[in-house]
Design an enzyme around this catalytic site. Structure first.
Site, short mmCIF file in Angstrom:
data_model
loop_
_atom_site.label_atom_id
_atom_site.label_comp_id
_atom_site.label_asym_id
_atom_site.label_seq_id
_atom_site.Cartn_x
_atom_site.Cartn_y
_atom_site.Cartn_z
N ALA A 111 0.76 -1.14 -0.08
CA ALA A 111 -0.11 0.05 -0.16
C ALA A 111 0.79 1.17 -0.09
O ALA A 111 1.47 1.56 1.01
CB ALA A 111 -0.90 -0.15 1.01
N THR A 112 0.94 1.80 -1.19
CA THR A 112 1.75 3.16 -1.22
C THR A 112 0.77 4.28 -1.41
O THR A 112 0.16 4.32 -2.56
CB THR A 112 2.75 2.93 -2.37
OG1 THR A 112 3.50 1.91 -2.23
CG2 THR A 112 3.67 4.11 -2.58
N GLY A 113 0.54 5.26 -0.57
CA GLY A 113 -0.35 6.25 -0.73
C GLY A 113 -0.60 6.77 0.67
O GLY A 113 0.17 6.78 1.35
N GLY A 114 -1.57 7.59 0.63
CA GLY A 114 -2.12 8.25 1.86
C GLY A 114 -2.38 7.22 3.08
O GLY A 114 -2.65 6.03 2.92
N CYS A 158 7.66 12.09 -1.26
CA CYS A 158 7.37 11.82 0.29
C CYS A 158 8.78 12.08 1.14
O CYS A 158 8.63 12.60 2.06
CB CYS A 158 6.84 10.54 0.64
SG CYS A 158 7.72 9.03 0.21
N GLY A 168 -5.00 6.54 4.62
CA GLY A 168 -6.27 5.99 4.26
C GLY A 168 -6.22 4.80 3.57
O GLY A 168 -6.80 3.72 4.18
#
Length: 456
Positions: free
Chosen positions: A190-193, A244, A195
């Site tokens: 899971a690469t992202g915000g 990031c 949530g």
């Protein structure tokens, strides 16, 4: 077809493909991995253009550099690694290590890195004999899907053996489809915000997530300030600040502060210390304490326009003097645009305190950077800051994720440890997508200590 049925069919096809991949030799897997990376390298310009046009974020030239840089750096790191059969023999411990695939991988990819993250995750997955299904961000699904299509076409055109459904991508991506996918596979990337990361952790499947970035940058007294700020600004402005691992602050010695600012300005920073003007940017970048989506990945001129402030046309980065540290000022948070905050410190311990206070607000566990020629201070920062990586004398934005000149594993997914609610405190790599069986033989001539020796 409903979402659940669609995902079930994709996973079923992936399992068939993965069963075939599990029979491939190291050379056969590596041939696929090389084509994945080389396809992005060879089509870097077209893919960069598509990404900018679809996401309306970032900088074309920087995305070209990222496509070329990540593809070649990751392949260079993977090309000589063993992931099939016996990968290591430890004679001293009488252990034999055997690598085996984890199965079907789900990769949730972000709109900030719509080309290189699908590429990177596919390279890692295939390297270990796994199949992969990519769930792209809806705002970048076209360029991500085109990347996958190009890769599959390259494999076919070059006659490289690869199962048809070894690499798949969800079309018309949605939260519902992504959630169904995460529940149906063997492991989730899971690469992202946050949530997305939380959803992955709630899927019931082993998951590798990332944490928020907020790279604090300490400048020591003993460095060339022009050289240091040139590297910092190069990192901050890269791809309009959406990386990031991009620099967020300049923490400078109080007695050298004016020199540091002068050096930064000579390298393209536009320094603002007028509280009223700084506040215009603060209120533009953050709305009710949260990043304003309208500034993410936008140019200096666009951010300034939104703030109602004129800045010189040649400005590379806006440098704002912060009013406090940590929760005292929103500017201490991650700013996903070419804007930085500056701070003064008295002692080196004070510099660490400022950096850590800002990390406690946001970005704990991710990365920090230091520009110093003092080995003791470098070690002190590495020992005391709660980060998974400390970049030394280099642009953090373009090197924290691995480079040809440091030892970090090349990746697009940077783990943040338990500080960032992640299971790993290192860069995600191929080794996180293989299982290892250990064959344990009796150690010949083992000297078994007596109880007295053990407790002595």
């Amino acid at each position: 077809m409903d979402n659940k049925k669609l995902i079930e069919e994709m996973v079923e096809k992936a399992r068939v493909a993965q069963a075939e991949l599990a029979t491939y030799s190291q050379e056969e897997l590596d041939a696929i991995v090389k084509v994945i990376g080389k396809t992005v390298y060879d089509n870097a310009e077209e893919l960069a253009k598509m990404a900018v046009e679809e996401t309306r974020m970032g900088v074309y030239e920087d995305k070209v550099a990222k496509n070329k840089g990540k593809s070649k750096t990751i392949w260079n790191n993977l090309r000589d690694k063993k992931t099939v059969g016996i990968i290591e023999r430890d004679a001293k411990k009488a252990l034999t290590m055997v690598a085996k695939p984890v199965g079907v991988v789900a990769a949730v990819t972000p709109t900030t890195n719509p080309i290189v993250t699908p590429m990177c995750n596919s390279m890692f997955a295939i390297k270990g004999g796994n199949a992969i299904i990519i769930a792209p961000h809806p705002r970048s699904e076209k360029c991500s899907a085109y990347t996958v299509d190009l890769i599959k076409k390259s494999l076919k055109d070059q006659g490289v053996k690869c199962p048809e459904n070894a690499i798949q991508i969800i079309r018309e991506s949605s939260i519902e489809k992504t959630n169904e996918l995460m529940k149906a596979v063997d492991v989730v990337l899971a690469t992202g915000g946050m949530g997305v990361v939380k959803a992955a952790y709630s899927s019931g499947k082993p998951s590798y997530g990332v944490g928020a970035g907020n790279v604090q940058v300490i400048i020591d007294r003993d460095v060339d300030f022009v050289d240091a700020t040139a590297k910092i600004i190069a990192g901050r402005k890269f791809d309009n600040g959406i990386i990031c691992s991009g620099e967020q602050t300049i923490i400078a010695p109080a007695d050298k502060y004016d020199e540091v600012i002068k050096a930064a300005v000579s390298n393209g920073a536009y320094y603002i210390d007028d509280p009223e003007v700084v506040d215009k940017f603060r209120k533009t970048i953050f709305v009710n304490g949260h990043i304003n989506k309208d500034v993410v990945g936008q140019s200096v001129q666009k951010v300034a326009e939104l703030a109602g402030v004129e800045v010189p046309e040649e400005t590379k980065v806006i440098l704002l003097k912060a009013e406090g540290i940590g929760a005292e000022d929103d500017l201490c948070k991650e700013k996903m645009c070419p804007v930085m905050a500056s701070f003064k410190y008295e002692t080196f311990d004070d510099a660490i305190r400022i950096a850590q206070t800002n990390l406690n607000l946001e970005g704990k566990g991710h990365s920090a950077a230091i520009h110093s020629n003092n080995p003791e201070n470098i070690d002190k920062a590495g020992i005391n800051l709660t980060v998974s990586r400390l970049v030394v004398n280099a642009p953090s934005s373009t090197t924290a994720g691995g480079s040809l000149t440091n030892g970090f594993a090349p990746t697009t997914t940077l783990g943040c440890g338990t500080w960032g609610n992640n299971v790993i405190s290192e860069n995600l790599d191929y080794k996180h997508l293989i299982n290892v069986s250990r064959i344990g033989r009796v150690i010949e001539d083992a000297k078994v200590p007596t109880d007295e020796e053990i407790w002595a």
